[in-house]
Design an enzyme around this catalytic site. Structure first.
Site, PDB file in Angstrom:
ATOM      1  N   SER A 141       0.801  -1.227   0.000  1.00 54.20           N
ATOM      2  CA  SER A 141       0.000   0.000   0.000  1.00 54.20           C
ATOM      3  C   SER A 141       0.830   1.270   0.000  1.00 54.20           C
ATOM      4  O   SER A 141       0.361   2.301  -0.474  1.00 54.20           O
ATOM      5  CB  SER A 141      -0.949  -0.001   1.198  1.00 54.20           C
ATOM      6  N   HIS A 166      -5.214  -3.097  -3.089  1.00 56.67           N
ATOM      7  CA  HIS A 166      -4.828  -2.156  -4.148  1.00 56.67           C
ATOM      8  C   HIS A 166      -4.675  -2.831  -5.509  1.00 56.67           C
ATOM      9  O   HIS A 166      -4.113  -2.236  -6.419  1.00 56.67           O
ATOM     10  CB  HIS A 166      -3.528  -1.441  -3.761  1.00 56.67           C
ATOM     11  N   LYS A 214     -11.673   0.851  -2.237  1.00 54.08           N
ATOM     12  CA  LYS A 214     -10.675   1.579  -3.025  1.00 54.08           C
ATOM     13  C   LYS A 214     -11.131   1.646  -4.483  1.00 54.08           C
ATOM     14  O   LYS A 214     -12.013   2.420  -4.798  1.00 54.08           O
ATOM     15  CB  LYS A 214      -9.310   0.964  -2.788  1.00 54.08           C
TER      16      LYS A 214
HETATM   17  C1  PLP Z   1      -6.837   0.045   2.898  1.00 49.83           C
HETATM   18  C2  PLP Z   1      -6.264  -1.280   3.160  1.00 49.83           C
HETATM   19  C3  PLP Z   1      -6.935  -2.212   3.962  1.00 49.83           C
HETATM   20  C4  PLP Z   1      -8.173  -1.852   4.744  1.00 49.83           C
HETATM   21  O1  PLP Z   1      -9.299  -1.816   3.932  1.00 49.83           O
HETATM   22  P1  PLP Z   1     -10.554  -0.925   4.408  1.00 49.83           P
HETATM   23  O2  PLP Z   1     -11.674  -1.453   3.586  1.00 49.83           O
HETATM   24  O3  PLP Z   1     -10.204   0.487   4.122  1.00 49.83           O
HETATM   25  O4  PLP Z   1     -10.742  -1.193   5.872  1.00 49.83           O
HETATM   26  C5  PLP Z   1      -6.408  -3.468   4.069  1.00 49.83           C
HETATM   27  N1  PLP Z   1      -5.262  -3.812   3.461  1.00 49.83           N
HETATM   28  C6  PLP Z   1      -4.581  -2.949   2.702  1.00 49.83           C
HETATM   29  C7  PLP Z   1      -3.332  -3.393   2.030  1.00 49.83           C
HETATM   30  C8  PLP Z   1      -5.049  -1.651   2.538  1.00 49.83           C
HETATM   31  O5  PLP Z   1      -4.351  -0.772   1.821  1.00 49.83           O
END
Ligand code: PLP
Length: 380
Positions: free
Chosen positions: A182, A210, A239
């Site tokens: 991330s 991602h 996302k």
């Molecule tokens: C954003 C993210 C999460 C968390 O997901 P949410 O739906 O925002 O709680 C988990 N793992 C990674 C790698 C992330 O970037």
């Protein structure tokens, strides 16, 4: 109460002294990757809305219609009355996209990892975690009570060494990694991880927060490695899919176990129907428009080529600045030029690697990407 406020005040002062205090900044988002802060409009390179789907007319309409038809919230845990039929529709779609037997939707990606890991391993077991894996993988590992073994980032030789020494003592073993990291944008060697897991009888969990929607025509990072066997494919709806919620795709047996045992599913309210409807509409767009899913990576590559950096592997590109105050100053300089690029500081990233973390979107105009690249070049 006084000792409590003294504690909080001292903690905040210590963070301030190191440029590590964070503050919320109310932000409105508009079409075209534009955000509004303090009445000022900026082009955002810090949103994870890679396809702009949170603002897509069909996705917004689906969310609005579901809220009007079914209500604003789920009213109870999925195991009580919160399991709206849209959730099973969504699970079928996710399983199809990922090529697994089944899927389980959670309230968020964070809740998915903190529910899944403790359901599968516990005291007497071991979890091998990539050093740069997301915070919620670490939280899930800690909650599980299993022994946590950190391996060097994307370092197969280090993981192999640790599996050799630690695996024999553990009853069950899980290897957990981000598929796309991330804060660095690089990709886990899922084929090699999968092969190692097979040899050492460990279960591989890959977090594709991602990757889904933006790699391999939207299928995500696992699809870049057709030979990899990844029994636990976690991800988020929050996302590229522009909604909110998380999921795990896996075998029917694993999903059935999660649905009766994962504490973050059993003891948390179900995902609101509007979030499920929005994610379903977003998946329609992803499946209908493969060319759109290729845009974020294309924009990231335009940026890395302009700056002479190694080719981007995902829509995320880090520009390492070093100290927290250097990264904050760079972010402020870019903001003065109309770009929102939030500085990422420890403990989100390791000490001494504070950075600008750029997230590219299909919504970005090429001219703005090039203008940003030149602005970043001037700061380095
Ligand atoms: C954003 C993210 C999460 C968390 O997901 P949410 O739906 O925002 O709680 C988990 N793992 C990674 C790698 C992330 O970037």
């Amino acid at each position: 109460m006084q000792s409590l406020d003294v504690f909080a005040g001292e903690k905040l002062a210590a963070l301030d002294a190191k440029s590590l205090r964070r503050r919320l900044k109310p932000t409105r988002r508009h079409d075209g990757a534009v955000v509004e802060r303090d009445g000022k409009r900026l082009i955002s390179f810090s949103c994870n809305d890679y396809l702009g789907l949170s603002q897509h007319p069909a996705v917004r309409a689906a969310a609005a219609e579901a809220a009007l038809n079914y209500g604003a919230g789920a009213a109870a845990s999925r195991l009580v009355t919160g399991d709206h039929p849209l959730l099973s529709d969504l699970e079928r779609r996710l399983a199809r996209l990922k090529g697994t037997e089944a899927a389980c939707v959670f309230g968020s990606g964070y809740l998915a990892n903190t529910g899944v890991i403790p359901t599968l391993v516990g005291p007497g077991d071991a979890v091998f975690v990539d050093a740069l894996a997301h915070a919620c993988i670490w939280s899930g590992a800690q909650l599980s009570g299993a022994k946590i073994v950190k391996f060097a980032h994307n370092d197969i030789a280090d993981l192999e060494r640790l599996l050799r020494t630690e695996r024999p003592q553990a009853r069950r073993a899980l290897v957990a990694t981000d598929g796309v990291f991330s804060m660095d944008g690089d990709i886990a060697p899922l084929d090699q991880l999968s092969a190692l897991c097979k040899v050492h009888d460990a279960w591989l969990l890959s977090d594709d927060a991602h990757g889904v929607g933006v790699l391999a025509q939207g299928r995500g990072s696992a699809a870049l490695f057709p030979d990899a066997d990844i029994p636990l494919q976690m991800g988020t709806l929050s996302k590229a899919l522009g909604s909110y919620g998380g999921y795990l795709c896996g075998s029917q047996a694993v999903i059935d176990l999660l649905k009766t045992r994962a504490r973050t599913l059993v003891y948390a309210t179900g995902l609101p129907p509007a979030s499920a409807a929005a994610a379903l509409a977003a998946l329609d767009v992803v499946e209908a428009e493969p060319a759109l899913t290729e845009q974020p990576l294309a924009k990231a590559r335009l940026f890395t080529q302009r700056l002479g950096l190694p080719d981007a592997r995902s829509p995320i590109v880090p520009v390492i600045m070093g100290e927290a105050d250097t990264a904050l100053a760079a972010s402020a300089a870019l903001e003065a030029q109309g770009f929102l690029v939030v500085a990422i500081r420890p403990p989100t990233v390791p000490e001494g690697t504070a950075r600008l973390r750029l997230a590219f979107s299909a919504e970005h105009a090429d001219a703005d990407v090039l203008r940003l690249a030149d602005a970043v070049a001037a700061l380095r």
